[in-house]
Design an enzyme around this catalytic site. Structure first.
Site, PDB file in Angstrom:
ATOM      1  CD  GLU A 189      -3.170  -0.983   2.025  1.00 18.91           C
ATOM      2  OE1 GLU A 189      -3.098  -0.189   2.978  1.00 18.91           O
ATOM      3  OE2 GLU A 189      -4.169  -1.689   1.795  1.00 18.91           O
ATOM      4  CD  GLU A 244      -4.150  -5.512   2.946  1.00 24.54           C
ATOM      5  OE1 GLU A 244      -5.001  -4.681   3.326  1.00 24.54           O
ATOM      6  OE2 GLU A 244      -2.942  -5.426   3.235  1.00 24.54           O
TER       7      GLU A 244
END
Ligand SMILES: *[C@@H]1O[C@H](CO)[C@@H](O)[C@H](O)[C@H]1NC(C)=O
Ligand SMILES: *[C@@H]1O[C@H](CO)[C@@H](O)[C@H](O)[C@H]1NC(C)=O
Ligand SMILES: *[C@@H]1O[C@H](CO)[C@@H](O)[C@H](O)[C@H]1NC(C)=O
Length: 361
Positions: free
Chosen positions: A179, A290
């Site tokens: 991320e 995710e």
């Protein structure tokens, strides 16, 4: 967007995919597959204690291994593989942990040996195992790699050492960075990623999958227009893109943060549909590494829809790993996918049972 920092705070409160020559290679699969190839969960814990600005408090690292005083992450993976047909586990770990806070330094033998126990427990299930360099979010202590923070060489050094260590195992997958967010120059980030890919291949990991992360918290929605065009330029040393898989995330709650137990959208039309078209146009693939939600009726509805869409578009979506099992508290963590053990059998959360387990083919 998944402010891992919040998740962690809450938690603490509580190939050589090289196919046989006679079959289509993984990267050339026809568009008529009916299910993604890789299904699993994250096994979190080695990433705990790190903030979204890439600072880690290593005393909060929580190895999800019972022999290290933690939860039985090895047992969780065995259960998932055997009972739920899962075949990919993503194993987040902080950069700081691996080098014991020495940026650019050699892998810390003690810490790396502990993390390796989780990797080996994963490999033992027969699954693909993703090293997810999780916590720094493209940063080291607030400074962005290659853009004012550590020079690319220091990050490349980490990946050269990891790839060297695991080069001989075809089921290892290299997740470059969890991320990235608020990275100012996406072309410079693409240069950083390119340097890592070149180093991983150069270390002898020539065919394993490498997961390539965009900016914007690896948002599936933002990828086609924001990071995708720059990251398309990242290539293997031979000029191909074999095994270079884009890494995307998408949560389904009201602010896309992955911190609420209720879901409000499947984000298909706004995220996965446009991403699927973009991937097809560019002949590339992605993994949703995710996704998840609370153990609620709304999340069951929307997450199952999202996963069904991934399965229906398995030519461009290779798989998904749910967030999250591992060291989170099954009682208090909003997005728990942690199975609980009763006697000799394991009980899955409602959401895992309904949506995450592999589709029967
Ligand atoms: C796609 O369908 C064709 C025709 O039924 C079949 O031969 C082929 O094996 C299928 N490919 C995949 C990847 O399922
Ligand atoms: C690191 O975490 C430990 C354990 O939670 C805590 O006692 C300590 O104050 C933290 N250190 C910093 C610098 O925040
Ligand atoms: C996801 O869907 C919700 C509800 O339809 C919408 O408000 C949000 O903007 C979407 N997010 C993205 C990133 O597309």
């Amino acid at each position: 967007m998944a402010p891992r920092f919040l998740l962690v705070a809450l938690a603490l409160a509580g190939t050589a995919i090289a196919a046989p020559a006679t079959t289509l290679s993984l990267y050339e699969r026809a568009g008529n597959a009916t299910a993604v190839q890789f299904v699993g969960t994250n096994i979190a814990g080695f990433d705990f204690g790190c903030s979204i600005l890439g600072a880690c408090n290593l005393s909060q690292t929580t190895p999800p291994l019972s022999n290290l005083g933690g939860v039985d992450g090895a047992g969780q993976m065995q259960h998932f593989a055997k009972d739920d047909r899962m075949n990919m586990f993503r194993l987040p770990v902080g950069w700081q942990y691996l080098v014991n806070n020495k940026v650019g330094g050699t892998l810390d033998s003690g810490n790396t040996q502990k993390y390796d126990q989780l990797v080996q427990a994963c490999l033992k299930t027969g699954a693909y195992c993703v090293i997810d360099v999780s916590s720094p979010y493209a940063r080291w202590n607030g400074q962005i790699i290659g853009q004012g923070g550590p020079p690319n060489e220091q990050f490349v050094s980490l990946w050269t050492q990891l790839a060297t260590k695991y080069a001989s195992n075809a089921k290892m997958v290299f997740g470059v960075m969890n991320e990235p967010h608020d990275v100012p120059d996406i072309d410079k980030w693409a240069d950083t990623v390119q340097a890592v890919v070149t180093a991983i291949r150069g270390a002898g990991a020539k065919t394993q999958m490498i997961l390539i992360p965009g900016n914007d918290w690896t948002s599936a929605a933002a990828f086609p227009t924001k990071s995708g065009p720059s990251l398309l330029k990242v290539k293997n040393p031979d000029g191909s893109t074999d095994g270079l898989i884009f890494d995307v995330h998408k949560y389904l709650d009201s602010d896309n943060s992955g911190t609420h137990t209720d879901c409000v959208t499947d984000n298909i039309s706004s995220a996965f549909q446009p991403l699927a078209s973009w991937l097809r146009e560019n002949k590339r693939q992605a993994i949703n590494s995710e996704t998840g939600g609370g153990n609620t009726a709304s999340c069951q509805k929307y997450l199952c829809q999202q996963i069904q869409f991934l399965n229906q578009n398995a030519d461009v979506f290779l798989g998904y790993t749910g967030w999250s099992a591992g060291a989170f508290s099954p009682q208090t963590y909003e997005l728990s996918e942690v199975p609980t053990k009763n006697g000799n059998s394991w009980q899955d959360t409602a959401l895992v049972k309904a949506c995450i387990v592999a589709k029967k083919s």
